[in-house]
Design an enzyme around this catalytic site. Sequence first.
Site, PDB file in Angstrom:
ATOM      1  N   ASP A  43       0.866  -1.173   0.000  1.00 28.12           N
ATOM      2  CA  ASP A  43       0.000   0.000   0.000  1.00 28.12           C
ATOM      3  C   ASP A  43       0.903   1.223   0.000  1.00 28.12           C
ATOM      4  O   ASP A  43       1.756   1.376   0.886  1.00 28.12           O
ATOM      5  CB  ASP A  43      -0.890  -0.008   1.249  1.00 28.12           C
ATOM      6  CG  ASP A  43      -1.911   1.123   1.260  1.00 28.12           C
ATOM      7  OD1 ASP A  43      -1.629   2.207   0.703  1.00 28.12           O
ATOM      8  OD2 ASP A  43      -2.989   0.932   1.835  1.00 28.12           O
TER       9      ASP A  43
ATOM     10  N   SER B 224      -0.461  13.050 -15.815  1.00 27.23           N
ATOM     11  CA  SER B 224      -1.704  12.965 -16.584  1.00 27.23           C
ATOM     12  C   SER B 224      -2.008  14.269 -17.302  1.00 27.23           C
ATOM     13  O   SER B 224      -1.616  15.355 -16.854  1.00 27.23           O
ATOM     14  CB  SER B 224      -2.869  12.641 -15.637  1.00 27.23           C
ATOM     15  OG  SER B 224      -4.115  12.751 -16.286  1.00 27.23           O
TER      16      SER B 224
ATOM     17  N   TYR C   7      -7.845  14.861  -8.728  1.00 25.38           N
ATOM     18  CA  TYR C   7      -6.901  13.929  -9.350  1.00 25.38           C
ATOM     19  C   TYR C   7      -5.820  14.712 -10.096  1.00 25.38           C
ATOM     20  O   TYR C   7      -4.623  14.432  -9.957  1.00 25.38           O
ATOM     21  CB  TYR C   7      -7.647  12.990 -10.288  1.00 25.38           C
ATOM     22  CG  TYR C   7      -6.770  12.162 -11.189  1.00 25.38           C
ATOM     23  CD1 TYR C   7      -6.035  11.103 -10.669  1.00 25.38           C
ATOM     24  CD2 TYR C   7      -6.679  12.429 -12.550  1.00 25.38           C
ATOM     25  CE1 TYR C   7      -5.219  10.328 -11.498  1.00 25.38           C
ATOM     26  CE2 TYR C   7      -5.879  11.661 -13.382  1.00 25.38           C
ATOM     27  CZ  TYR C   7      -5.158  10.623 -12.855  1.00 25.38           C
ATOM     28  OH  TYR C   7      -4.359   9.865 -13.677  1.00 25.38           O
TER      29      TYR C   7
ATOM     30  N   CYS D 230      -4.099   6.257 -23.296  1.00 23.26           N
ATOM     31  CA  CYS D 230      -3.269   5.146 -23.779  1.00 23.26           C
ATOM     32  C   CYS D 230      -4.089   3.870 -23.816  1.00 23.26           C
ATOM     33  O   CYS D 230      -4.228   3.166 -22.807  1.00 23.26           O
ATOM     34  CB  CYS D 230      -2.033   4.995 -22.899  1.00 23.26           C
ATOM     35  SG  CYS D 230      -0.746   3.971 -23.641  1.00 23.26           S
TER      36      CYS D 230
END
Length: 266
Positions: free
Chosen positions: A50, A111, A136, A166
């Site tokens: 994690d 991103s 995000y 992608c």
Amino acid sequence: MMKRLLITGANGGLGSVCRQRLGHLAETIRISARKGLGEAGPNEEIVYCDLGDKAAVEALVEGCDGIVHMGGQATEASWETIRNANIDGMFHLYEAARKSSTTPRIIFASSNHAIGFHKQTERLDAKSPTRPDGLYGVSKVFGEALASMYHDKFGIETASIRIGSCFPEPKDHRMLSTWMSHDDFVRLIERIFTVPRLGCPIIYGASANDASWWDNREVAYLGWRPQDNSEVFRAKLDAAMEPPAADAPTAVYQGGVFTVDGIHEE
């Protein structure tokens, strides 16, 4: 060839592509996720982790020459979820790299949502200001900033790839601009781990699309030449669906529908 390459998030969409196609880059591929990795392949070792667990991440990174960091929360979510994986997890990864005996070179899966509120009429390069389109996207801006600081202060090299879309092929008309083929993605990773000097570049992760919004001239020194073009899919998309209305988020903003998604609460 590296001794050991770590792939985080190896059970995700792109993480699975990396697992399948990057085995030639290192003698041992260490694959990691929180669960769901199945059986280890011939040159694989599986380590469940994690990213929110600092000690576990330090153990995960030790002994790795390279890291392909695909792990973390991959879409918009609550702040609590994003913070654990994409904020705390990124800090843990870089602290682990700093303390590691091998000082790994890192690929960070950033991103296009770090710049999602730019209009599609704008052409962006690595110096264009960030305009995240959600929490995000904010986490990806944080990751890029963290990579920059650890490079300047500690010499850890990172390529932050602002991944567009992608997939095997574009799924809608917006992706004609953002699409990156799996082949071009793998070629980029190969170049990042090959060049003698990487530094800390921001790279737009897209193929050589006619409709591209992004300029990668500043990273020409990498020698990456994307070879695929989304234009070959335009007729197929036109036959399958109507283009978005001119005022739709998917036709106005580079981040598409992320720009109209609200705050996710627990």
